[in-house]
Design an enzyme around this catalytic site. Structure first.
Site, PDB file in Angstrom:
ATOM      1  N   PHE A  13      11.882  19.887 -13.449  1.00 56.74           N
ATOM      2  CA  PHE A  13      12.216  19.491 -14.805  1.00 56.74           C
ATOM      3  C   PHE A  13      12.837  20.639 -15.576  1.00 56.74           C
ATOM      4  O   PHE A  13      12.746  21.797 -15.183  1.00 56.74           O
ATOM      5  CB  PHE A  13      10.967  18.945 -15.505  1.00 56.74           C
ATOM      6  CG  PHE A  13      10.453  17.722 -14.807  1.00 56.74           C
ATOM      7  CD1 PHE A  13      11.009  16.482 -15.052  1.00 56.74           C
ATOM      8  CD2 PHE A  13       9.450  17.812 -13.866  1.00 56.74           C
ATOM      9  CE1 PHE A  13      10.577  15.348 -14.390  1.00 56.74           C
ATOM     10  CE2 PHE A  13       8.996  16.690 -13.188  1.00 56.74           C
ATOM     11  CZ  PHE A  13       9.561  15.454 -13.453  1.00 56.74           C
ATOM     12  N   CYS A  14      13.473  20.289 -16.665  1.00 54.57           N
ATOM     13  CA  CYS A  14      14.221  21.210 -17.510  1.00 54.57           C
ATOM     14  C   CYS A  14      13.436  22.507 -17.735  1.00 54.57           C
ATOM     15  O   CYS A  14      12.245  22.444 -18.028  1.00 54.57           O
ATOM     16  CB  CYS A  14      14.515  20.529 -18.848  1.00 54.57           C
ATOM     17  SG  CYS A  14      15.571  21.483 -19.925  1.00 54.57           S
ATOM     18  N   PRO A  15      14.084  23.621 -17.537  1.00 51.74           N
ATOM     19  CA  PRO A  15      15.505  23.857 -17.322  1.00 51.74           C
ATOM     20  C   PRO A  15      15.889  24.080 -15.855  1.00 51.74           C
ATOM     21  O   PRO A  15      17.018  24.451 -15.558  1.00 51.74           O
ATOM     22  CB  PRO A  15      15.760  25.125 -18.120  1.00 51.74           C
ATOM     23  CG  PRO A  15      14.509  25.934 -17.882  1.00 51.74           C
ATOM     24  CD  PRO A  15      13.396  24.889 -17.880  1.00 51.74           C
ATOM     25  N   VAL A  16      14.968  23.860 -14.933  1.00 51.31           N
ATOM     26  CA  VAL A  16      15.193  24.199 -13.526  1.00 51.31           C
ATOM     27  C   VAL A  16      16.443  23.534 -12.928  1.00 51.31           C
ATOM     28  O   VAL A  16      17.236  24.217 -12.269  1.00 51.31           O
ATOM     29  CB  VAL A  16      13.930  23.930 -12.676  1.00 51.31           C
ATOM     30  CG1 VAL A  16      14.199  24.181 -11.204  1.00 51.31           C
ATOM     31  CG2 VAL A  16      12.775  24.787 -13.173  1.00 51.31           C
ATOM     32  N   ASP A  40      14.714  13.723 -13.597  1.00 57.30           N
ATOM     33  CA  ASP A  40      14.480  14.148 -14.981  1.00 57.30           C
ATOM     34  C   ASP A  40      15.545  13.501 -15.868  1.00 57.30           C
ATOM     35  O   ASP A  40      16.728  13.813 -15.757  1.00 57.30           O
ATOM     36  CB  ASP A  40      14.566  15.670 -15.061  1.00 57.30           C
ATOM     37  CG  ASP A  40      14.368  16.219 -16.461  1.00 57.30           C
ATOM     38  OD1 ASP A  40      14.066  15.438 -17.380  1.00 57.30           O
ATOM     39  OD2 ASP A  40      14.530  17.437 -16.635  1.00 57.30           O
TER      40      ASP A  40
END
Length: 77
Positions: A13-16, A40
């Site tokens: 999930f953000c920011p990955v 996501d």
């Protein structure tokens, strides 16, 4: 859409997903395309914004069974 490369970020999930996309794009040649697979929902707007900020081309998106595919092309710097 068929692309040159695939990046699977499902479960991240953000920011990955954006970080991994940025790193992967460094490996691509100008004009090559990449599919980023994610679950996501934020990737829909995040990837559009990232492409606008970096000058890469956002080519579109599709969604199937809760997984989102976004398609981008490395800009000719």
């Amino acid at each position: 859409m068929k692309t040159d490369h695939m990046l699977d970020t499902v479960g991240k999930f953000c920011p990955v997903p954006i970080i991994e996309t940025a790193n992967r794009m460094k490996e691509l040649k100008k004009g090559e395309t990449l599919t980023v697979l994610s679950d996501d929902e934020g990737i829909k707007s995040d990837m559009r914004n990232w492409c606008a900020m970096t000058g890469n081309d956002f080519l579109g998106e599709s969604e199937h069974d809760g997984e989102i595919e976004v398609y981008i092309r490395k800009a000719a710097e």
